[in-house]
Scaffold this motif. Structure first.
Motif, short mmCIF file in Angstrom:
data_model
loop_
_atom_site.label_atom_id
_atom_site.label_comp_id
_atom_site.label_asym_id
_atom_site.label_seq_id
_atom_site.Cartn_x
_atom_site.Cartn_y
_atom_site.Cartn_z
N GLY A 316 1.11 -1.34 0.41
CA GLY A 316 0.22 -0.27 -0.05
C GLY A 316 0.78 0.39 -0.36
N THR A 317 2.59 1.46 0.51
CA THR A 317 2.81 2.14 0.27
C THR A 317 4.07 2.22 -0.45
N ILE A 318 3.99 1.34 -1.27
CA ILE A 318 4.97 1.45 -2.71
C ILE A 318 5.41 2.17 -3.24
N PHE A 319 4.20 2.59 -3.23
CA PHE A 319 5.27 4.11 -4.43
C PHE A 319 4.91 5.45 -3.61
N ASP A 320 4.98 5.53 -2.53
CA ASP A 320 4.88 6.87 -1.33
C ASP A 320 6.95 6.71 -2.22
N PRO A 321 7.48 8.56 -1.44
CA PRO A 321 8.77 8.98 -1.04
C PRO A 321 8.94 8.31 0.15
N MET A 322 10.06 8.51 0.08
CA MET A 322 11.32 7.49 1.03
C MET A 322 11.12 5.92 1.35
N VAL A 323 9.65 5.47 0.52
CA VAL A 323 10.04 4.20 1.29
C VAL A 323 10.75 3.02 0.89
N ARG A 324 11.75 2.22 1.42
CA ARG A 324 12.69 1.99 0.86
C ARG A 324 12.41 0.33 1.16
#
Length: 377
Positions: A316-324
């Motif tokens: 759910g957050t893979i396209f959010d910035p700063m997610v690694r």
């Protein structure tokens, strides 16, 4: 008639004047419809009228003049902040946006004075309260506008810094290969060493840039559409990606008509990031497959790799910035070298073209990113 009553009774006429003035703020106003020109004017005016009708002590008046939170009007602040954000989005500059409030203030006072038989002490008090509300709205709009400017600037810097890494890596790998040749003379070797050192310095500067904008990203990307072939763009992206990882060459599968109207540079960003992501996180023992499928109105881009799946909690957050995310099987991922901007950039490019992107990731089937791009805007 008290000023707050006058504003409520004549709000549509006042907003009409706001609209006429906004039309003169070119070039942004040329592409705006009536609803966009009027924006939050009515909400701001009605919130101002409500605020003027509330009792206010001298201490509260002083606190409001200082912009203290407890003395603000939430509905007025929300409308004004939304107005500032939207004016930035449509292309108003800061001077144009603030001039709207100057015109609004002058318009309301002029129309109200024309309706007065004779001024009373309460009229001056009304003008003070009205000026307070307009100043508060102006401050909120300006703050929201400035925040959007900062976020857009930082997003540009972050994307620039992130995308410089791929060509720098290609230059570095190429110099490594050149230095292994046995027939190079000393002068040629010194040139190659200079290139290598310059590349290292540039990489350090890019890293500093990305650190600076790590937590300050922003809004939508501009696109310049021209007819292009997505399959050809994929071949170029694969060739460039393989310069950094020559031992792994993705397989390209093309079906149907793959032409459309897109921004070639932005699509290049998308492909470099998706293919680079697949090479980075995919298992080294399995190939990466890039498929381009032409359909009636859309062209599908599918990038697949095998290996450790993305955790369900991260999807759910893979396209959010700063997610690694790391992939222990690939042996290629260095968490400290990634700021998690690649897939964020991919999503921004897809959104700018009116497309969609989805991802599936399971142990048996691997990870698949599917991008659907409309052929035309």
């Amino acid at each position: 008639m008290r000023l707050s009553e006058f504003i409520v009774a004549h709000v549509n006429r006042i907003v009409d004047e706001w609209e006429h003035f906004a039309k003169t703020l070119k070039p942004a106003a040329d592409s705006m419809n009536r609803l966009e020109l009027r924006d939050h004017a009515k909400s701001i005016l009605l919130a101002a009228a409500r605020d003027m009708n509330t009792a206010q002590t001298r201490n509260e008046q002083a606190a409001k003049a200082k912009g203290e939170e407890q003395s603000k009007t939430p509905s007025l602040d929300e409308a004004a902040a939304n107005h500032g954000e939207l004016r930035h989005t449509v292309g108003f500059d800061l001077v144009q946006m603030t001039s709207e409030f100057r015109h609004l203030r002058a318009c309301v006072i002029r129309l109200w004075v024309d309706h007065l038989d004779k001024p009373e002490l309460a009229c001056f008090q009304d003008m003070i309260r009205f000026n307070e509300t307009i100043d508060e709205a102006l401050a909120e709009s300006t703050a929201a506008y400035a925040e959007q400017v900062t976020r857009s600037r930082d997003m540009f810097l972050a994307i620039l810094g992130h995308d410089l890494r791929a060509p720098l890596q290609a230059v570095s790998m190429s110099t490594d290969l050149l230095m292994r040749k046995a027939d190079l003379n000393e002068k040629t070797l010194s040139y190659i060493a200079q290139i290598k050192n310059s590349t290292r310095h540039m990489s350090a500067m890019v890293g500093d840039l990305l650190e600076f904008v790590r937590s300050r990203l922003g809004a939508s990307l501009p696109v310049e559409r021209k007819t292009m072939d997505l399959a050809s763009a994929c071949r170029e992206a694969i060739e460039e990606a393989c310069a950094g990882q020559p031992a792994r060459t993705p397989t390209l599968e093309v079906t149907g008509n793959t032409q459309g109207e897109w921004d070639n540079a932005r699509i290049g960003q998308l492909l470099q990031n998706l293919i680079g992501n697949a090479l980075q996180h995919g298992a080294s023992s399995h190939e990466v497959v890039v498929s381009v499928i032409g359909r009636e109105d859309n062209v599908d881009l599918i990038v697949h790799n095998d290996g450790e799946p993305i955790a369900e909690s991260d999807i759910g957050t893979i396209f959010d910035p700063m997610v690694r995310s790391g992939n222990p099987e690939s042996g290629l991922h260095n968490p400290s070298a990634s700021l998690g901007l690649g897939l964020f950039i991919v999503k921004e490019v897809v959104n700018a073209h009116g497309g969609s992107i989805t991802v599936t990731s399971t142990i048996g089937d691997g990870t698949t990113f599917t991008v659907v791009l409309p052929r035309k805007a």
